[in-house]
Motif scaffolding. Structure first.
Motif, PDB file in Angstrom:
ATOM      1  N   ALA A   1       0.824  -1.200   0.000  1.00  8.69           N
ATOM      2  CA  ALA A   1       0.000   0.000   0.000  1.00  8.69           C
ATOM      3  C   ALA A   1       0.862   1.255   0.000  1.00  8.69           C
ATOM      4  O   ALA A   1       2.042   1.223   0.357  1.00  8.69           O
ATOM      5  N   TRP A   2       0.240   2.342  -0.409  1.00  3.18           N
ATOM      6  CA  TRP A   2       0.823   3.667  -0.298  1.00  3.18           C
ATOM      7  C   TRP A   2      -0.022   4.500   0.653  1.00  3.18           C
ATOM      8  O   TRP A   2      -1.262   4.504   0.557  1.00  3.18           O
ATOM      9  N   PHE A   3       0.641   5.190   1.550  1.00  2.00           N
ATOM     10  CA  PHE A   3       0.019   6.149   2.441  1.00  2.00           C
ATOM     11  C   PHE A   3       0.719   7.487   2.268  1.00  2.00           C
ATOM     12  O   PHE A   3       1.813   7.557   1.726  1.00  2.00           O
ATOM     13  N   ARG A   4       0.093   8.536   2.743  1.00  2.00           N
ATOM     14  CA  ARG A   4       0.731   9.847   2.691  1.00  2.00           C
ATOM     15  C   ARG A   4       0.394  10.639   3.940  1.00  2.00           C
ATOM     16  O   ARG A   4      -0.623  10.413   4.587  1.00  2.00           O
ATOM     17  N   GLN A   5       1.266  11.570   4.258  1.00  2.00           N
ATOM     18  CA  GLN A   5       1.058  12.407   5.425  1.00  2.00           C
ATOM     19  C   GLN A   5       1.502  13.829   5.121  1.00  2.00           C
ATOM     20  O   GLN A   5       2.666  14.076   4.816  1.00  2.00           O
ATOM     21  N   ALA A   6       0.555  14.749   5.197  1.00  2.00           N
ATOM     22  CA  ALA A   6       0.826  16.160   4.998  1.00  2.00           C
ATOM     23  C   ALA A   6       1.109  16.804   6.348  1.00  2.00           C
ATOM     24  O   ALA A   6       0.699  16.282   7.393  1.00  2.00           O
ATOM     25  N   PRO A   7       1.795  17.937   6.371  1.00  2.00           N
ATOM     26  CA  PRO A   7       2.094  18.613   7.638  1.00  2.00           C
ATOM     27  C   PRO A   7       0.839  18.893   8.448  1.00  2.00           C
ATOM     28  O   PRO A   7      -0.144  19.428   7.926  1.00  2.00           O
ATOM     29  N   GLY A   8       0.854  18.510   9.710  1.00  2.00           N
ATOM     30  CA  GLY A   8      -0.266  18.756  10.591  1.00  2.00           C
ATOM     31  C   GLY A   8      -1.443  17.828  10.418  1.00  2.00           C
ATOM     32  O   GLY A   8      -2.481  18.027  11.060  1.00  2.00           O
ATOM     33  N   LYS A   9      -1.310  16.824   9.564  1.00  2.00           N
ATOM     34  CA  LYS A   9      -2.408  15.902   9.317  1.00  2.00           C
ATOM     35  C   LYS A   9      -2.023  14.470   9.670  1.00  2.00           C
ATOM     36  O   LYS A   9      -0.848  14.134   9.778  1.00  2.00           O
ATOM     37  N   GLU A  10      -3.047  13.642   9.845  1.00  2.00           N
ATOM     38  CA  GLU A  10      -2.832  12.230  10.107  1.00  2.00           C
ATOM     39  C   GLU A  10      -2.390  11.519   8.828  1.00  2.00           C
ATOM     40  O   GLU A  10      -2.687  11.968   7.719  1.00  2.00           O
ATOM     41  N   ARG A  11      -1.691  10.429   9.012  1.00  2.00           N
ATOM     42  CA  ARG A  11      -1.321   9.620   7.862  1.00  2.00           C
ATOM     43  C   ARG A  11      -2.586   9.031   7.244  1.00  2.00           C
ATOM     44  O   ARG A  11      -3.430   8.465   7.950  1.00  2.00           O
ATOM     45  N   GLU A  12      -2.727   9.151   5.939  1.00  2.00           N
ATOM     46  CA  GLU A  12      -3.939   8.699   5.283  1.00  2.00           C
ATOM     47  C   GLU A  12      -3.653   7.696   4.173  1.00  2.00           C
ATOM     48  O   GLU A  12      -2.604   7.727   3.526  1.00  2.00           O
ATOM     49  N   PHE A  13      -4.612   6.847   3.960  1.00  2.00           N
ATOM     50  CA  PHE A  13      -4.533   5.828   2.932  1.00  2.00           C
ATOM     51  C   PHE A  13      -4.627   6.447   1.553  1.00  2.00           C
ATOM     52  O   PHE A  13      -5.433   7.347   1.312  1.00  2.00           O
ATOM     53  N   VAL A  14      -3.814   5.946   0.630  1.00  2.00           N
ATOM     54  CA  VAL A  14      -3.839   6.406  -0.747  1.00  2.00           C
ATOM     55  C   VAL A  14      -4.286   5.291  -1.684  1.00  2.00           C
ATOM     56  O   VAL A  14      -5.243   5.444  -2.436  1.00  2.00           O
ATOM     57  N   SER A  15      -3.592   4.156  -1.617  1.00  2.00           N
ATOM     58  CA  SER A  15      -3.890   3.063  -2.528  1.00  2.00           C
ATOM     59  C   SER A  15      -3.288   1.768  -2.007  1.00  2.00           C
ATOM     60  O   SER A  15      -2.325   1.786  -1.248  1.00  2.00           O
ATOM     61  N   ALA A  16      -3.861   0.644  -2.422  1.00  2.00           N
ATOM     62  CA  ALA A  16      -3.347  -0.662  -2.026  1.00  2.00           C
ATOM     63  C   ALA A  16      -3.477  -1.639  -3.177  1.00  2.00           C
ATOM     64  O   ALA A  16      -4.319  -1.465  -4.070  1.00  2.00           O
ATOM     65  N   ILE A  17      -2.667  -2.683  -3.130  1.00  2.00           N
ATOM     66  CA  ILE A  17      -2.670  -3.696  -4.173  1.00  2.00           C
ATOM     67  C   ILE A  17      -2.428  -5.063  -3.552  1.00  2.00           C
ATOM     68  O   ILE A  17      -1.633  -5.209  -2.629  1.00  2.00           O
ATOM     69  N   SER A  18      -3.131  -6.066  -4.049  1.00  2.00           N
ATOM     70  CA  SER A  18      -3.008  -7.408  -3.504  1.00  2.00           C
ATOM     71  C   SER A  18      -1.692  -8.047  -3.917  1.00  2.00           C
ATOM     72  O   SER A  18      -0.978  -7.551  -4.796  1.00  2.00           O
ATOM     73  N   TRP A  19      -1.401  -9.175  -3.298  1.00  2.00           N
ATOM     74  CA  TRP A  19      -0.109  -9.841  -3.534  1.00  2.00           C
ATOM     75  C   TRP A  19       0.104 -10.211  -4.990  1.00  2.00           C
ATOM     76  O   TRP A  19       1.236 -10.195  -5.485  1.00  2.00           O
ATOM     77  N   GLY A  20      -0.973 -10.561  -5.683  1.00  2.00           N
ATOM     78  CA  GLY A  20      -0.863 -10.930  -7.082  1.00  2.00           C
ATOM     79  C   GLY A  20      -1.076  -9.777  -8.045  1.00  2.00           C
ATOM     80  O   GLY A  20      -0.918  -9.943  -9.258  1.00  2.00           O
ATOM     81  N   GLY A  21      -1.453  -8.630  -7.517  1.00  2.00           N
ATOM     82  CA  GLY A  21      -1.647  -7.449  -8.341  1.00  2.00           C
ATOM     83  C   GLY A  21      -3.001  -7.363  -9.018  1.00  2.00           C
ATOM     84  O   GLY A  21      -3.246  -6.428  -9.786  1.00  2.00           O
ATOM     85  N   VAL A  22      -3.886  -8.303  -8.746  1.00  2.00           N
ATOM     86  CA  VAL A  22      -5.179  -8.321  -9.403  1.00  2.00           C
ATOM     87  C   VAL A  22      -6.146  -7.311  -8.791  1.00  2.00           C
ATOM     88  O   VAL A  22      -6.869  -6.618  -9.504  1.00  2.00           O
ATOM     89  N   SER A  23      -6.158  -7.237  -7.472  1.00  2.00           N
ATOM     90  CA  SER A  23      -7.078  -6.347  -6.770  1.00  2.00           C
ATOM     91  C   SER A  23      -6.379  -5.060  -6.367  1.00  2.00           C
ATOM     92  O   SER A  23      -5.284  -5.086  -5.812  1.00  2.00           O
ATOM     93  N   THR A  24      -7.024  -3.945  -6.637  1.00  2.00           N
ATOM     94  CA  THR A  24      -6.500  -2.643  -6.242  1.00  2.00           C
ATOM     95  C   THR A  24      -7.603  -1.811  -5.613  1.00  2.00           C
ATOM     96  O   THR A  24      -8.789  -2.034  -5.866  1.00  2.00           O
ATOM     97  N   SER A  25      -7.212  -0.859  -4.794  1.00  2.00           N
ATOM     98  CA  SER A  25      -8.162   0.049  -4.179  1.00  2.00           C
ATOM     99  C   SER A  25      -7.531   1.427  -4.065  1.00  2.00           C
ATOM    100  O   SER A  25      -6.308   1.562  -4.003  1.00  2.00           O
ATOM    101  N   TYR A  26      -8.394   2.450  -4.018  1.00  2.00           N
ATOM    102  CA  TYR A  26      -7.922   3.823  -3.994  1.00  2.00           C
ATOM    103  C   TYR A  26      -8.785   4.667  -3.071  1.00  2.00           C
ATOM    104  O   TYR A  26      -9.991   4.437  -2.936  1.00  2.00           O
ATOM    105  N   ALA A  27      -8.160   5.642  -2.464  1.00  2.00           N
ATOM    106  CA  ALA A  27      -8.915   6.641  -1.736  1.00  2.00           C
ATOM    107  C   ALA A  27      -9.725   7.460  -2.731  1.00  2.00           C
ATOM    108  O   ALA A  27      -9.311   7.662  -3.877  1.00  2.00           O
ATOM    109  N   ASP A  28     -10.883   7.941  -2.294  1.00  2.00           N
ATOM    110  CA  ASP A  28     -11.739   8.719  -3.183  1.00  2.00           C
ATOM    111  C   ASP A  28     -11.020   9.955  -3.731  1.00  2.00           C
ATOM    112  O   ASP A  28     -11.276  10.380  -4.861  1.00  2.00           O
ATOM    113  N   SER A  29     -10.135  10.510  -2.953  1.00  2.00           N
ATOM    114  CA  SER A  29      -9.452  11.735  -3.345  1.00  2.00           C
ATOM    115  C   SER A  29      -8.483  11.550  -4.508  1.00  2.00           C
ATOM    116  O   SER A  29      -8.118  12.525  -5.164  1.00  2.00           O
TER     117      SER A  29
END
Length: 126
Positions: free
Chosen positions: A35-63
């Protein structure tokens, strides 16, 4: 065990593109969801995107949905995050993460990931 090193961050203009890479070590990389996460100054770490072990399934933050694409190349032990149409609000430190066990499903929660890189800075100017 997995060691992760992010690269590819930098300063870009709004509307531009950037490709982040996460190089992993360890024999179990191909069996781990990432997965990828990101953290901006003064903000909590937030989810960006994730991928399964085989690369078939992916997910993304709405933003980022429709603008970012996550992928992986298990032969190279590398995960990528292609970022297009970047916005100033995308500015953050981006972190790559690997789940603790093998064949565990992708998750948007940081606590589900035990292996983290040091992060790479992405700055998007207006």
């Amino acid at each position: 065990q997995v060691q992760l090193v992010e690269s590819g961050g930098g300063l870009v203009q709004a509307g531009g593109s950037l490709r982040l890479s996460c190089a992993a070590s360890g024999r179990t990389f191909s069996r781990k969801s990432m997965a990828w996460f990101r953290q901006a100054p003064g903000k909590e770490r937030e989810f960006v995107s994730a991928i399964s072990w085989g690369g078939v399934s992916t997910s993304y933050a709405d933003s980022v949905k429709g603008r970012f694409t996550i992928s992986r190349d298990n032969a190279k032990n590398t995960v990528y995050l292609q970022m297009n149409s970047l916005k100033p609000e995308d500015t953050a430190v981006y972190y790559c993460a690997a789940r603790t066990g093998a064949y565990e499903p992708p998750s948007p929660y940081p606590d589900d990931y035990n292996y983290w890189g040091q992060g790479t800075q992405v700055t998007v100017s207006s």
